[in-house]
Scaffold this motif. Structure first.
Motif, PDB file in Angstrom:
ATOM      1  N   LEU A 216       0.837  -1.206   0.000  1.00 25.83           N
ATOM      2  CA  LEU A 216       0.000   0.000   0.000  1.00 25.83           C
ATOM      3  C   LEU A 216       0.870   1.255   0.000  1.00 25.83           C
ATOM      4  CD1 LEU A 216      -2.802   1.281   0.279  1.00 25.83           C
ATOM      5  CD2 LEU A 216      -2.534   1.155   2.729  1.00 25.83           C
ATOM      6  N   LEU A 223       1.824   7.100  -6.563  1.00 24.04           N
ATOM      7  CA  LEU A 223       0.703   7.935  -6.984  1.00 24.04           C
ATOM      8  C   LEU A 223       0.965   9.395  -6.632  1.00 24.04           C
ATOM      9  CD1 LEU A 223      -2.683   6.160  -6.274  1.00 24.04           C
ATOM     10  CD2 LEU A 223      -1.648   6.858  -8.430  1.00 24.04           C
ATOM     11  N   PRO A 228       4.351  15.440  -9.553  1.00 25.05           N
ATOM     12  CA  PRO A 228       5.409  16.425  -9.272  1.00 25.05           C
ATOM     13  C   PRO A 228       6.753  16.024  -9.867  1.00 25.05           C
ATOM     14  CG  PRO A 228       4.176  15.936  -7.285  1.00 25.05           C
ATOM     15  CD  PRO A 228       3.712  14.976  -8.316  1.00 25.05           C
ATOM     16  N   GLY A 231       6.642  16.594 -13.603  1.00 24.79           N
ATOM     17  CA  GLY A 231       6.557  18.041 -13.825  1.00 24.79           C
ATOM     18  C   GLY A 231       7.899  18.715 -13.598  1.00 24.79           C
ATOM     19  N   PRO A 356       5.775  11.045 -24.843  1.00 21.13           N
ATOM     20  CA  PRO A 356       5.823   9.654 -25.323  1.00 21.13           C
ATOM     21  C   PRO A 356       7.244   9.172 -25.514  1.00 21.13           C
ATOM     22  CG  PRO A 356       4.181  10.874 -26.523  1.00 21.13           C
ATOM     23  CD  PRO A 356       4.886  11.874 -25.672  1.00 21.13           C
ATOM     24  N   ALA A 359       8.562   8.360 -22.152  1.00 22.48           N
ATOM     25  CA  ALA A 359       7.748   7.447 -21.342  1.00 22.48           C
ATOM     26  C   ALA A 359       8.517   6.231 -20.814  1.00 22.48           C
ATOM     27  CB  ALA A 359       6.527   7.011 -22.123  1.00 22.48           C
ATOM     28  N   LEU A 363       8.852   5.327 -16.924  1.00 22.26           N
ATOM     29  CA  LEU A 363       8.407   4.047 -16.380  1.00 22.26           C
ATOM     30  C   LEU A 363       9.532   3.402 -15.556  1.00 22.26           C
ATOM     31  CD1 LEU A 363       5.767   2.550 -16.591  1.00 22.26           C
ATOM     32  CD2 LEU A 363       6.751   1.166 -18.406  1.00 22.26           C
ATOM     33  N   GLY A 390      -4.522  -2.767  11.815  1.00 23.46           N
ATOM     34  CA  GLY A 390      -4.988  -2.871  10.446  1.00 23.46           C
ATOM     35  C   GLY A 390      -4.236  -1.974   9.491  1.00 23.46           C
ATOM     36  N   VAL A 391      -4.481  -2.216   8.219  1.00 23.71           N
ATOM     37  CA  VAL A 391      -3.785  -1.505   7.162  1.00 23.71           C
ATOM     38  C   VAL A 391      -4.812  -0.732   6.348  1.00 23.71           C
ATOM     39  CG1 VAL A 391      -2.434  -1.801   5.063  1.00 23.71           C
ATOM     40  CG2 VAL A 391      -1.953  -3.216   7.044  1.00 23.71           C
TER      41      VAL A 391
ATOM     42  N   VAL B  21       4.033   6.806 -28.909  1.00 24.30           N
ATOM     43  CA  VAL B  21       2.773   7.253 -28.342  1.00 24.30           C
ATOM     44  C   VAL B  21       2.164   6.140 -27.510  1.00 24.30           C
ATOM     45  CG1 VAL B  21       0.472   8.056 -28.887  1.00 24.30           C
ATOM     46  CG2 VAL B  21       2.407   8.857 -30.231  1.00 24.30           C
ATOM     47  N   ALA B  23       3.539   3.940 -25.870  1.00 26.40           N
ATOM     48  CA  ALA B  23       4.193   3.783 -24.573  1.00 26.40           C
ATOM     49  C   ALA B  23       3.551   4.689 -23.538  1.00 26.40           C
ATOM     50  CB  ALA B  23       5.677   4.103 -24.714  1.00 26.40           C
ATOM     51  N   LEU B  24       3.232   5.917 -23.979  1.00 29.10           N
ATOM     52  CA  LEU B  24       2.568   6.834 -23.041  1.00 29.10           C
ATOM     53  C   LEU B  24       1.188   6.310 -22.687  1.00 29.10           C
ATOM     54  CD1 LEU B  24       2.685   9.522 -21.535  1.00 29.10           C
ATOM     55  CD2 LEU B  24       1.498  10.519 -23.467  1.00 29.10           C
ATOM     56  N   ARG B  26       0.276   3.310 -22.693  1.00 28.59           N
ATOM     57  CA  ARG B  26       0.409   2.164 -21.807  1.00 28.59           C
ATOM     58  C   ARG B  26       0.661   2.635 -20.371  1.00 28.59           C
ATOM     59  NH1 ARG B  26       4.854  -1.032 -23.978  1.00 28.59           N
ATOM     60  NH2 ARG B  26       3.606  -0.880 -25.852  1.00 28.59           N
ATOM     61  N   LEU B  27       1.484   3.668 -20.297  1.00 32.19           N
ATOM     62  CA  LEU B  27       1.765   4.246 -18.977  1.00 32.19           C
ATOM     63  C   LEU B  27       0.468   4.690 -18.337  1.00 32.19           C
ATOM     64  CD1 LEU B  27       4.260   4.952 -17.313  1.00 32.19           C
ATOM     65  CD2 LEU B  27       4.125   7.249 -18.241  1.00 32.19           C
ATOM     66  N   SER B  34      -3.628   0.825 -11.877  1.00 33.65           N
ATOM     67  CA  SER B  34      -3.095   0.790 -10.508  1.00 33.65           C
ATOM     68  C   SER B  34      -3.988   1.575  -9.561  1.00 33.65           C
ATOM     69  CB  SER B  34      -1.660   1.313 -10.474  1.00 33.65           C
ATOM     70  OG  SER B  34      -1.637   2.629 -10.928  1.00 33.65           O
ATOM     71  N   VAL B  35      -4.583   2.684 -10.071  1.00 32.08           N
ATOM     72  CA  VAL B  35      -5.505   3.431  -9.221  1.00 32.08           C
ATOM     73  C   VAL B  35      -6.682   2.554  -8.831  1.00 32.08           C
ATOM     74  CG1 VAL B  35      -7.096   5.357  -9.138  1.00 32.08           C
ATOM     75  CG2 VAL B  35      -4.859   5.666 -10.146  1.00 32.08           C
ATOM     76  N   LEU B  38      -5.596  -0.133  -6.541  1.00 28.80           N
ATOM     77  CA  LEU B  38      -5.305   0.427  -5.231  1.00 28.80           C
ATOM     78  C   LEU B  38      -6.587   0.704  -4.463  1.00 28.80           C
ATOM     79  CD1 LEU B  38      -2.870   1.638  -3.593  1.00 28.80           C
ATOM     80  CD2 LEU B  38      -3.863   3.810  -4.272  1.00 28.80           C
ATOM     81  N   THR B  42      -7.492  -0.988  -1.122  1.00 24.18           N
ATOM     82  CA  THR B  42      -7.710  -0.201   0.088  1.00 24.18           C
ATOM     83  C   THR B  42      -9.049  -0.540   0.722  1.00 24.18           C
ATOM     84  OG1 THR B  42      -6.522   1.551  -1.034  1.00 24.18           O
ATOM     85  CG2 THR B  42      -7.646   2.142   0.988  1.00 24.18           C
ATOM     86  N   LEU B  45      -8.803  -3.842   2.303  1.00 25.40           N
ATOM     87  CA  LEU B  45      -7.983  -3.829   3.512  1.00 25.40           C
ATOM     88  C   LEU B  45      -8.730  -3.189   4.667  1.00 25.40           C
ATOM     89  CD1 LEU B  45      -4.539  -2.860   2.047  1.00 25.40           C
ATOM     90  CD2 LEU B  45      -5.258  -5.030   2.966  1.00 25.40           C
ATOM     91  N   ILE B  46      -9.405  -2.051   4.322  1.00 28.56           N
ATOM     92  CA  ILE B  46     -10.126  -1.381   5.403  1.00 28.56           C
ATOM     93  C   ILE B  46     -11.204  -2.305   5.947  1.00 28.56           C
ATOM     94  CG2 ILE B  46     -11.661   0.554   5.909  1.00 28.56           C
ATOM     95  CD1 ILE B  46      -9.957   2.186   3.953  1.00 28.56           C
ATOM     96  N   ALA B  49      -9.536  -5.057   7.995  1.00 35.86           N
ATOM     97  CA  ALA B  49      -8.696  -4.675   9.123  1.00 35.86           C
ATOM     98  C   ALA B  49      -9.189  -5.350  10.400  1.00 35.86           C
ATOM     99  CB  ALA B  49      -8.732  -3.164   9.300  1.00 35.86           C
ATOM    100  N   LEU B 432       4.025  22.086 -10.904  1.00 36.02           N
ATOM    101  CA  LEU B 432       4.389  20.776 -10.352  1.00 36.02           C
ATOM    102  C   LEU B 432       5.831  20.788  -9.847  1.00 36.02           C
ATOM    103  CD1 LEU B 432       2.693  18.401 -12.923  1.00 36.02           C
ATOM    104  CD2 LEU B 432       2.062  18.769 -10.553  1.00 36.02           C
ATOM    105  N   ILE B 435       6.510  22.043  -6.365  1.00 37.35           N
ATOM    106  CA  ILE B 435       6.113  21.241  -5.193  1.00 37.35           C
ATOM    107  C   ILE B 435       7.334  20.763  -4.415  1.00 37.35           C
ATOM    108  CG2 ILE B 435       4.963  19.129  -4.457  1.00 37.35           C
ATOM    109  CD1 ILE B 435       2.908  19.585  -6.589  1.00 37.35           C
TER     110      ILE B 435
END
Lengths: 458, 758
Positions: A216, A223, A228, A231, A356, A359, A363, A390-391, B21, B23-24, B26-27, B34-35, B38, B42, B45-46, B49, B432, B435
């Motif tokens: 996690l 994410l 950033p 960027g 691209p 990329a 990665l 817990g997690v 292109v 590749a992007l 795919r990224l 993954s979002v 995830l 999550t 898991l919650i 728990a 960005l 930051i």
């Protein structure tokens, strides 16, 4: 002019042939090293202390003898500075091993040590040989024998690799001993104490919270860090100037500064929230909370997964930025000029052409960042707990590397029950980071090929 | 975009722009996937728990006393009997008794719990207490913490049996009560139990009423002269938030061997902040009970209202002079309105170890909002302390972020309309890219703010001192001494060992993997080093255990001559030998108490070198690989051999990269806390001897500072504000060192670039 000088001046041997013969000669100690390491690891399993040290010393002796005989053969004479260094380092290693014996009472049995303990010795000799190699290189002359002292260069590499092999081999073997299905699928938990003091841990224990926590944490870190990072990389490469230099300096600093500094700052934030309502939204996001089983009220943790991921994101941002920068820099000039010539705006060129192109690097940067986030215990050391509640995003943060750390410095009960799984947790962590590192390497290799291919196609 | 698209692109294997292109894309799809994963994980898991549940059920715990009335000196047994209506696998309770009337002589787990893990509270150093430690502590605190695991059937089962002895004295009724009794049922749920109180009447005895000696010394015979223990001043008024110093004084004409005092106070009104040695016997050692660290003693005092066992042994030089003066100074902070009586209970021993009769003079402390100056010799220290003074770092961070953000926003919004549409890449990447800048500024701000108090409290001269005595050292100094010089020397030593060991090896590795490839080994070199560089420091730290288990324990701990070893031969301070703050010392080792000694600077340096080699090698190899081919070709074309080419054409050009690798490696060695805390320790007490102490221990600054911010051995312990400030100041020093390194690196790189281009 000496005889040797005339000889080398008259015949400058083709370098390739020299390396080939060196390679042939080195097959002998390499085979010896591999066999010896295998035997050493085998005896480690049997846990026979005295027997295990013999192969390690045998490897060392074998490699040194072969290297020396080769030196004599190549150079036609002994390499005196090298020999002195070698003997001195062996003596230093011997003193290191014997002096404690002498101090605490002579114990002959103790001098014959476990093979793992030969790592300091291997490293010392390796450093000495490396120093001699550097001395040799820095004194090179255009007319001297090429690669005459090549063994001195190869010896440290071999010895260091053997040292790593022994160290990791021991961790792997000991770690596998504690591995079982229930370790992987059970979470460590305690039965909460009703008298507010001591909690009892009964029943099966496992590393599940550490494993899930690491996954996690890594995902969250990526994410948070990806935007950033990319960027900053784009800004540094595409818009050079004073601002870009500031961004560059800050990302460099985040990379160079001790993780402990970042940990101290993160803990400063958590600490400054002392006295906040643990149930409030901000407190839950930053500190995390758990429900106290006795009173039923929320109680603060030292740091939530979200906050820890944000801290780790700081550490991996520079990696992603650097890889993005590299990818953009590798974009051929023709590609940029072509896009401008065809009337593409800045934004169009960035989105359709440059990103691209970069990329694959991005990665790879992400995968390296994931491996980094896995092992960066020090940065979130002060925030972590053993994850018995817990997690989840607003739970107290835990990870596999803290699972290892806590076996020594964690809560007493955790240290008590989980100590025997210390190396199992270390092994799991090792497998995870090794997998990510291999993935990064494969990606790099694959995209390097593609990159070369596209260049030739152009 | 579907996954089949990805596969089609992959299968085509083309190397043209569309593939770029893809590749992007795919990224992007990887990111989306993954979002989603995830979010799902999550949620799962919650949901999954573990939430400890408290089950309801009938359970009781009672105390069976063998004799309701006992005479002084007689022993009797007390059984704590549990009764649950189902099988239980654990039981816990705290038995409270009056230690003035009865004393515990032995504790034995009951038959059902005899084979399980029985814990009797926590020892002072944070490790689980053994039975004997619990017995000793019980008689000081009047409580026994019992937590036993085993398998007990439904119905009556003896959890623990205590043998107790009635104390000879005026006698009275001693109540035995169970606090918070609970069982653990077979599912792991907690089952609160009800309990009863048992009473024992101790018949009065005529004779001496000497208090029990807490450290096992002989008690009984009365000394020749009377001793008065005084808590001064007699009464103090202080406002909430203010602090006040209470002097513990002794007054006697007889020779004193040791003073042991307990200070009772109302912990809801005042809290102990520090305990210092008084001027009476300067140079003596201040101890707590059986060697409790200062901050733990303070934490216990603040939760229980009794500062237990302030022990000051009189130095030999005080013989023949009696004892008149302040032996300890306790700083208390008022936290709420009210009155706290400062009770003092003390035992004074003569030089032979016999207890002396003591008379007591207590004082009282009134905390009120209207209270003003304190009378007499009380020194009221101004309020403030930790937290209440100065704005919080979080607030400052928010302000800094807001200012910089507003400034950035103003810069972005100033240009003409249409600017954003045309130059959004600039705006977005700047936003960005800022930051990391903002966060870095925030980190520096927090560290600076947290470290500022250090300039006031220990002060700069104290920080430059060559003695460091912290919470866990148990050293022969009063209070805390914050000299950072030993840790700085330790840092230099460790970093030097690590870098000196690692640099030649990684240079040789880089040259082998780039220039003079070595057959099959050369081919796997790059991936192998990549693999090794992924090993996290904690793995090396964990391998310390291997060293200790296979080397240190068989050689040192199992060695019977260890105890006879004379520390003076290596210049160690006998008072602090063997050192307490190291992981592998008896008492701080959770699973074995027989190990003494067993870590060294050299071991730490070697492990950090192992960490540095794979870290520096790829950087050096990259620097060598990035040398332009033209330089190489020109050298070879002019007839130079490969070694000469390496020396004259390649290494000089690669030098900035090598220096960068060296600098980053040094920073990594300097800033490590994980390996050093496992292998070396975290308190550099005196300036190390650079040669002899390599085999000894010279912990580094980062580990010491980390331990000051959060104590490794006891993460829950209260941290003194000064400790926190000094820890942050050390972090600031590391930050400055890193900044200097980075600036130097950039300067070298820029100079090199100018030279190469001209």
């Amino acid at each position: 002019m000496t005889e040797a000088g005339r000889q080398s001046a008259s015949t400058i041997a083709p370098p390739v042939a020299t390396v080939d013969s060196a390679r042939l000669v080195f097959l002998v100690p390499m085979a010896g090293a591999i066999v010896g390491a295998g035997v050493g690891l085998g005896t480690l399993v049997s846990n026979d202390v005295d027997a295990a040290s013999v192969p390690a010393l045998a490897i060392l002796t074998l490699s040194l003898l072969t290297a020396l005989s080769y030196l004599r053969m190549r150079a036609g004479r002994w390499d005196r500075p090298g020999l002195i260094l070698l003997v001195a380092s062996a003596a230093a290693a011997g003193v290191l091993l014997v002096v404690p014996q002498w101090m605490y009472g002579m114990n002959v049995n103790g001098i014959v040590h476990h093979s793992v303990v030969s790592i300091p010795l291997l490293l010392l000799v390796s450093t000495a040989a490396g120093a001699r190699a550097i001395q040799w290189i820095s004194g090179a002359s255009p007319s001297g024998r090429d690669l005459a002292l090549y063994p001195w260069l190869a010896l440290p590499v071999l010895l260091a690799l053997i040292a790593y092999g022994l160290l990791l081999g021991d961790i792997v073997i000991t770690g596998i001993g504690g591995m079982s299905m229930s370790i992987l699928t059970t979470a460590y938990h305690t039965v909460p104490s009703s008298n507010g003091g001591l909690a009892i841990s009964i029943g099966p224990v496992g590393l599940l919270n550490g494993i899930l926590g690491t996954l996690l944490l890594t995902a969250m870190t990526l994410l948070i860090a990806v935007l950033p990072g990319v960027g900053a990389g784009v800004f540094m490469n595409e818009y050079p100037g004073r601002l870009a230099r500031v961004v560059d300096f800050c990302t460099q600093m985040l990379r160079a500064v001790s993780m402990f500094v970042i940990a101290a700052a993160a803990f400063g934030i958590v600490k400054s929230m002392n006295g906040w309502d643990p149930g409030s939204f901000v407190s839950q996001l930053v500190r995390g909370s758990f429900t106290d089983p006795v009173s039923g009220a929320p109680k603060p943790e030292n740091g939530s997964f979200l906050f820890a991921a944000a801290v780790l994101a700081l550490l991996v941002m520079p990696v992603i930025a650097k890889m993005t920068e590299e990818g953009l820099r590798s974009a051929p000039r023709e590609l940029r000029e072509g896009s401008i010539a065809l009337g593409a705006t800045d934004g169009h060129a960035l989105r359709r052409i440059l990103l691209p192109w970069a990329a694959p690097n991005i990665l790879t940067g992400l995968v390296i960042a994931a491996a980094e986030a896995n092992g960066s215990l020090a940065a979130i050391l002060f925030l972590e707990g053993v994850g018995e509640n817990g997690v989840g995003l607003t739970n107290g943060v835990t990870s596999l590397d803290y699972s290892v750390f806590a076996t020594l410095y964690g809560p007493i009960l955790y240290a008590h029950t989980m100590q025997k799984y210390q190396l199992t947790a270390a092994l799991l962590l090792l497998l995870l980071t090794a997998g990510l590192s291999v993935a990064a390497l494969l990606l790099q290799r694959r995209f390097a090929k593609r990159y070369r291919g596209s260049m030739t196609a152009n | 975009m579907s996954t089949t698209d990805v596969h089609r692109h992959e299968a085509s294997g083309s190397v043209s722009a569309p593939c770029r292109v893809s590749a992007l894309q795919r990224l992007r799809s990887v990111a989306i996937a993954s979002v989603v994963a995830l979010a799902a994980a999550t949620g799962a898991l919650i949901g999954a728990a573990p939430s400890p549940a408290v089950a309801a059920g009938a359970a009781t715990m009672r105390i069976d006393v063998s004799a309701p009335t006992v005479n002084g000196g007689e022993t009797f047994t007390v059984n704590i009997v549990g009764n649950a209506d189902a099988v239980s696998i654990g039981a816990e309770a705290t038995l409270a008794f009056d230690p003035i009337l009865v004393q515990v002589t032995s504790i034995t787990p009951g038959p059902a719990y005899a084979r399980g893990l029985s814990l009797f509270g926590v020892k002072d150093d944070g490790t689980p207490a053994t039975v004997s430690a619990a017995e000793t502590k019980a008689n000081q605190t009047g409580t026994v913490v019992i937590a036993a695991s085993g398998i007990a059937p439904a119905g009556d089962a003896v959890i623990v049996t205590l043998t107790m002895q009635a104390v000879k004295g005026p006698g009275g009724k001693a109540s035995l009560a169970l606090r918070t009794p609970a069982f653990t049922d077979a599912d792991g749920n907690t089952l609160p139990a009800t309990s009863t109180v048992a009473n024992v009447t101790v018949a009065p005895t005529s004779g001496v009423t000497a208090p029990p000696a807490p450290s096992g010394g002989p008690s009984g015979p009365s000394g020749p002269a009377s001793v008065t223990l005084i808590a001064a001043p007699e009464s103090v008024q202080v406002a909430v938030g203010g602090s006040v110093k209470v002097d513990l004084e002794i007054s006697t004409t007889a020779d004193v061997g040791k003073v042991v005092a307990d200070l009772h106070f109302d912990s809801t009104v005042v809290q102990v902040q520090t305990v210092e040695l008084g001027p009476l016997w300067s140079g003596a050692r201040l101890q707590f009970g059986l060697g409790t660290p200062l901050d733990q003693a303070i934490a216990q005092a603040n939760s229980g209202g009794t500062l237990t066992g302030v022990t000051v042994p009189a130095p030999a030089s005080a013989a023949g002079q009696g004892a008149n003066g302040t032996f300890a100074i306790i700083t208390l902070k008022a936290v709420a309105d009210g009155t706290s009586v400062m009770g003092i209970a003390g035992y004074v021993y003569d030089p032979d170890g016999a207890a002396m009769p003591v008379s007591i003079q207590a004082s009282s402390l009134v905390v009120g909002s209207g209270a003003t100056a304190a009378p007499g010799g009380a020194s009221v220290v101004g309020g403030g302390g930790n937290g209440s003074g100065g704005p919080s770092p979080l607030l400052i961070l928010a302000v800094v972020l807001a200012i910089v953000g507003l400034g950035g926003g103003a810069i972005l919004l100033l240009p003409r309309p249409g600017f954003l549409r045309r130059r959004w890449p600039y705006v977005v990447s700047l936003a960005l890219g800022l930051i990391p800048v903002l966060v870095f500024v925030g980190v520096v701000a927090i560290i600076v703010i947290n470290s500022l108090p250090a300039f006031g409290d220990p002060g700069l001269p104290a920080l430059l001192g060559d003695q460091f005595v912290g919470k866990y050292s148990g050293g022969g100094f009063a209070g805390n001494v914050y000299g950072l010089l030993p840790a700085l020397v330790g840092t230099v030593l460790i970093a030097a060992i690590a870098v000196v060991l690692a640099l030649p090896v990684s240079l040789a590795m880089a040259i082998i993997s780039t220039e003079f490839a070595m057959g099959p080994v050369g081919r796997v070199m790059r991936p192998l080093i990549g693999l090794l560089s992924g090993i996290p420091p904690i793995v090396y730290a964990a391998s310390v255990m291997v060293f200790v288990r296979d080397f240190m324990i068989p050689k040192f701990a199992a060695n019977t001559t260890f105890d006879k070893f004379n520390p003076a031969t290596i210049g160690a301070n006998p008072a602090t030998w063997p050192p307490v703050d190291v992981p592998f010392n008896s008492g701080s080792f959770p699973w074995s108490t027989t190990i003494a000694g067993g870590n060294s600077t050299l071991l730490g340096g070697i492990l950090i070198a192992l960490l540095l080699i794979p870290f520096m090698t790829p950087m050096i190899a990259d620097a060598i690989r990035n040398v332009p081919t033209s330089a190489r070709e020109a050298s070879v074309a002019l007839g130079a051999n490969r070694v000469y080419t390496l020396r004259k054409a390649i290494l000089p050009v690669a030098m900035p990269g090598i220096v960068t690798a060296l600098a980053l490696g040094t920073l990594k060695a300097v800033g490590d806390i994980v390996i050093i805390s496992f292998a070396v320790g975290w308190q550099a007490q005196t300036v190390p001897n650079p040669i002899a102490d390599v085999l000894e221990r010279t912990p580094a600054l980062a580990a010491e500072a980390a331990n000051m911010i959060v104590p490794f051995n006891n993460p829950e312990a209260a941290v003194l504000p000064t400790d926190n400030a000094v820890g942050n100041l050390s972090a600031l020093m590391l930050l400055l060192a890193a900044a200097m390194m980075v600036l130097l690196m950039n300067y070298l790189k820029a100079r090199w670039r100018r030279r190469m281009s001209s």
